[in-house]
Design a protein around this motif. Structure first.
Motif, PDB file in Angstrom:
ATOM      1  N   GLY A 129      22.302  13.851  12.768  1.00 41.50           N
ATOM      2  CA  GLY A 129      21.659  13.273  11.766  1.00 41.50           C
ATOM      3  C   GLY A 129      22.114  11.711  11.584  1.00 41.50           C
ATOM      4  O   GLY A 129      21.719  11.254  10.353  1.00 41.50           O
ATOM      5  N   TRP A 130      22.708  11.274  12.642  1.00 44.69           N
ATOM      6  CA  TRP A 130      23.276   9.719  12.364  1.00 44.69           C
ATOM      7  C   TRP A 130      22.349   8.658  13.097  1.00 44.69           C
ATOM      8  O   TRP A 130      21.579   9.404  14.007  1.00 44.69           O
ATOM      9  CB  TRP A 130      24.693   9.799  13.450  1.00 44.69           C
ATOM     10  CG  TRP A 130      25.766  10.599  12.487  1.00 44.69           C
ATOM     11  CD1 TRP A 130      25.852  11.448  11.468  1.00 44.69           C
ATOM     12  CD2 TRP A 130      27.151  10.570  13.112  1.00 44.69           C
ATOM     13  NE1 TRP A 130      26.984  11.955  11.277  1.00 44.69           N
ATOM     14  CE2 TRP A 130      27.926  11.771  12.218  1.00 44.69           C
ATOM     15  CE3 TRP A 130      27.652  10.073  14.378  1.00 44.69           C
ATOM     16  CZ2 TRP A 130      29.119  11.765  12.556  1.00 44.69           C
ATOM     17  CZ3 TRP A 130      29.045  10.359  14.452  1.00 44.69           C
ATOM     18  CH2 TRP A 130      29.806  11.313  13.693  1.00 44.69           C
ATOM     19  N   SER A 131      22.757   7.514  12.648  1.00 46.64           N
ATOM     20  CA  SER A 131      21.868   6.371  13.394  1.00 46.64           C
ATOM     21  C   SER A 131      22.689   6.258  14.886  1.00 46.64           C
ATOM     22  O   SER A 131      23.714   6.610  14.946  1.00 46.64           O
ATOM     23  CB  SER A 131      21.944   5.211  12.621  1.00 46.64           C
ATOM     24  OG  SER A 131      23.313   4.635  12.627  1.00 46.64           O
ATOM     25  N   LEU A 132      21.903   5.737  15.471  1.00 49.07           N
ATOM     26  CA  LEU A 132      22.468   5.316  16.873  1.00 49.07           C
ATOM     27  C   LEU A 132      23.601   4.361  16.895  1.00 49.07           C
ATOM     28  O   LEU A 132      24.478   4.608  17.662  1.00 49.07           O
ATOM     29  CB  LEU A 132      21.225   4.922  17.908  1.00 49.07           C
ATOM     30  CG  LEU A 132      21.705   4.703  19.326  1.00 49.07           C
ATOM     31  CD1 LEU A 132      22.186   5.898  20.149  1.00 49.07           C
ATOM     32  CD2 LEU A 132      20.302   4.139  20.050  1.00 49.07           C
ATOM     33  N   THR A 133      23.285   3.487  15.980  1.00 46.50           N
ATOM     34  CA  THR A 133      24.484   2.414  15.865  1.00 46.50           C
ATOM     35  C   THR A 133      25.573   3.145  15.391  1.00 46.50           C
ATOM     36  O   THR A 133      26.454   2.765  15.918  1.00 46.50           O
ATOM     37  CB  THR A 133      23.900   1.430  14.861  1.00 46.50           C
ATOM     38  OG1 THR A 133      22.672   0.697  15.415  1.00 46.50           O
ATOM     39  CG2 THR A 133      24.707   0.256  14.544  1.00 46.50           C
ATOM     40  N   LYS A 134      25.577   4.013  14.459  1.00 43.54           N
ATOM     41  CA  LYS A 134      26.562   4.512  13.975  1.00 43.54           C
ATOM     42  C   LYS A 134      27.309   5.365  14.891  1.00 43.54           C
ATOM     43  O   LYS A 134      28.618   5.315  15.353  1.00 43.54           O
ATOM     44  CB  LYS A 134      26.623   5.619  12.573  1.00 43.54           C
ATOM     45  CG  LYS A 134      27.581   6.372  12.245  1.00 43.54           C
ATOM     46  CD  LYS A 134      27.310   7.232  11.005  1.00 43.54           C
ATOM     47  CE  LYS A 134      28.460   8.259  10.661  1.00 43.54           C
ATOM     48  NZ  LYS A 134      27.999   8.886   9.348  1.00 43.54           N
TER      49      LYS A 134
END
Length: 279
Positions: free
Chosen positions: A184-189
């Protein structure tokens, strides 16, 4: 790490006490002391048509009363861990070593795929037990490198396909985008934390996690990270429920943030109530 117990694993034939038994995803091979066994693309154990895998990679042979494993590849390494997860060794290209434990878990990566094979010999009492340090969950820790919870979750998301396999075999390592979505994270994170994890492990000598180094290819670092994490018990199948917990927590946090945006008061327009100049 394979969660098979000794009763689930194939055993050495009592009538052939010196044989070597290989278990690859339920495929069992029995090798006599007068035989040489090759693992590779097109070897005695023909794993699959993986273009990243050497045709003749690992060679097993019996000599001087011991089974030996040799790496005849040019750029792939393998990791050998004893059956209790207490001792780990890396087999570099050109190197060889004896199998001194009655069960050895062999893991290696070729491209995006990680493989796990059990190597089983008769228990002749050479090494019956080794003391290890165990964490609060009762699991063994090998060369533990301190990780934050989010870093361990990242590793767990990448290792999930390997850990879900009940026993030995091969599993595709997910892409960064797929692993980020799983959490459930952003790809950047995700990519930022992946860089942090790889840099941390690279500093303590784990190979294959950074580009521009001998044996290290950046495009394959996810597979190298999973191979290290699984073989050292950094993450285990018991940790998998944490992925669902993190995904639910991430969704709840996103929903709260969206709700706050929807209910926030709208500031008045800077031009509200004003007449145009010259009117």
């Amino acid at each position: 790490m394979s969660d098979l117990t000794w009763t689930d694993l194939p055993e050495v034939d009592p009538d052939r006490p010196d044989e070597l038994v290989l278990d690859f995803s339920g495929e069992v091979y029995r090798v006599g002391t007068d035989e040489t066994f090759v693992i590779g693309r097109g070897g005695d154990l023909d794993i699959d048509d993986n273009p990243y895998l050497h045709r003749r990679f690992l060679v097993l042979r019996h000599d001087s009363g011991l089974w030996w494993i040799a790496n005849e590849g040019s750029h792939l390494s393998a990791t050998l861990t004893d059956g209790d997860g207490l001792v780990q060794s890396r087999l570099a290209p050109g190197a060889s070593m004896p199998l001194v434990f009655s069960r050895v878990i062999l893991t290696f990566s070729a491209g995006p795929t990680t493989y796990e094979i059990d190597l089983i010999t008769a228990d002749v009492g050479r090494f019956n037990g080794i003391e290890g340090v165990r964490d609060s969950r009762g699991q063994t820790t090998i060369g533990a490198t301190p990780m934050t919870r989010s870093q361990l979750l990242l590793v767990l998301a990448l290792a999930e396909p390997v850990l879900k396999r009940a026993g030995t075999g091969a599993a595709e390592i997910p892409s960064s985008a797929s692993a980020a979505a799983r959490l459930g994270w952003s790809l950047t994170k995700f990519n930022r934390k992946l860089d942090n994890v790889c840099e941390k492990l690279d500093r303590v000598g784990v190979r294959g996690l950074r580009g521009g180094r001998s044996g290290g290819v950046a495009s394959n670092r996810r597979a190298a990270l999973v191979e290290h994490a699984v073989s050292t018990l950094m993450v285990t199948a018991e940790d998998l429920p944490l992925l669902d917990e993190e995904h639910q927590a991430s969704r709840a946090a996103a929903a709260r943030a969206e709700s706050q945006i929807d209910t926030a008061p709208v500031p008045p327009s800077s031009g509200s109530g004003r007449t145009g100049e010259g009117e």
